[in-house]
Design a protein around this motif. Sequence first.
Motif: not given
Length: 653
Positions: A139-151, A163-166, A177-179
């Motif tokens: 879920i964390r991986i897929n949610a990160g991909a969704v955030d990038a697409q929203l941007e 912003q990317p977290t630790r 995905n953070a990149a």
Amino acid sequence: MAASTKSLSSLLAQASIDDHDEVLKAANAALKKSKSDQDAQHTKAIALLHLDRYEDALQILEHTKELQEKAQFEYAYALYKTGYAAKAAEVADAAGPDAGRGMKHMLAQAAYRSENFAQAGKIYKELAEQNVENEEYDIRINAGAVDAQLEWTGQGELAQKKQPTREDLEVFETAFNAACGSISRNEFGQAQVCLKRAKDLCNALSDLSQEEKQAELLPITVQQVYVLTQLGKIDEAEELATKIPFADIKELSTRYIAQVNSIAASKEHSNPYLSHRLFHSSPQPPVTDQHFSFQSNILRQNEYVVSLLSQKVAGVASSTAKVISAAPVPSLSPVVNMAAVLNAAAHARNAETEKAALKEILPLLEKRPNDVGLILTITHLYVITNNYAAATHLLETFFKRLEQSESASDLDVRFAPGLIATLVSLYAQQGRPAASKNELAQAAEYWRKPHKSKTEAPSKSLMVAAGTALLDTHNPQNVDSAGAIFKSLYDQDADDRAAIAGLVAAYSITDPSSIPPHLLSYLPEANRLVSDIDAAQLEKDGVPLGSSANVVASESRKRSLAPTKAAPSKAKRLRKARMPKDYVEGKKVDPERWLPMRDRSYYRPKGRKGKKRAEGLMQGGVVAEEKGSPAPQEKKGGGDKGKGKKKGKGGKW
């Protein structure tokens, strides 16, 4: 029917669970006895899905409506894997909220692939809140991909992370995905750090073979080439691009992007004709591996630009005209508006100056007066040539036409956040803050009211700008409107600091007692606001203190009203060139020296005639008619001209 089902059950009992070929054979055997056996059809479809034969599975599932309702998950999955993501999302959504967790994952994947990123993000947020074991990582991986697409699609306000977290930098998938999220926000320095971290984490994995690592590293390298190009590090980008084995990239969509980026990063491809040939030699991805719409739009732009550089002007003008004519006007579609911009570039025919380009493009405006892309192009050229008045007039005229239209979709274009921001920027350049505030207030009012034709949710940045502008007017009615705007933003996101600050600011003016106490905790402490102020220095500089401030101000005002002796003004020193010839230092200069002599107060005419003339010039004096003087008469032409005058000696008539 019962016999065939019993036979199928006995066959499946003898088969291995992982042996999907055997399951398929058993299902086929049952279907030979009864083609309408839904259990056998369902079993066959599942076996085909496990064998990655998605098209065959979809063909089985589309036999009857009853089978589709019975096997909703399998039907949605088959549609998704065969490239029909939008239809797959419809099937999964129709199952309802009680369909199960697996169907929610299916719906999120289909919504993501069909570019409904807002829906996908909402589902992943709900799944994450339930906190099911062994799903948190995915879920964390897929949610990160969704955030990038929203941007990337301009919906960054809906992203869960900015912003990317630790924890995002602990696994190579989340680091990648953070990149991507950093790239979408144009934060290329941060993206470079995240990509390097993703590479290091991938290389450190021990449970992946070298071939599997290579497959994961190639997309990361492709992104690195793009980031280096955007950072201006062309030499590094070109060197890295030459090391990419394009044939080893299995996803053709990624391979296509890699080859296009290598052309942009290569100095050897400065020849536009060679670049054109290499660009069109890239393999086209299949239906199941298509680019997202924003990627396709950029790639299409690249194709048009390469064609323009190759002097294929007529072809670009023709192909872009087809895109424009096929869409409704006016349109907010990035594809249509970018086609309009490139169509204008084609008609400009590589004009050397902006004014020459305007001369070629302006006639197009008569044919397409509501073409948003064309209007923005002309506006941009006006701005480049410092003709802000013409740019403003062009947009204002366009807005008035849309306001007079009866089409509700035209109003969506009229109050589009991007167009509003353009006009407000022009007003700011011309120093017209009142016009800017009025425009923002109108846009906010439009998007706040319910309207069935609206194609998108109100832009958060537009609403914040409008609310801030209304607060600056200090008008009670405008402050109330600003409070309503920030209240709606706060209701959407209770952690939005801009909404909280605006809400507190509005309530502090209209009704301070209605401010919720918990909102005050978000405000900075007074000590922090005055921490860099030197009170002693302020007192030394004369700033009044405490409650006596009003008294001091009053006394100072009284003193200022009392009659005071004016300080002697310093005499101006005249330059020698401005001094008269007979000037004597210390002697008082005649103040009437600039007037004609007869107009000076001390002038006294001499002689009998002079005295009589002076009496006639006096206000209220009687004018005595002099003997021999002619009476006033109307001027006439004719032979009487000059009658009674003596001919001067040697003179001519």
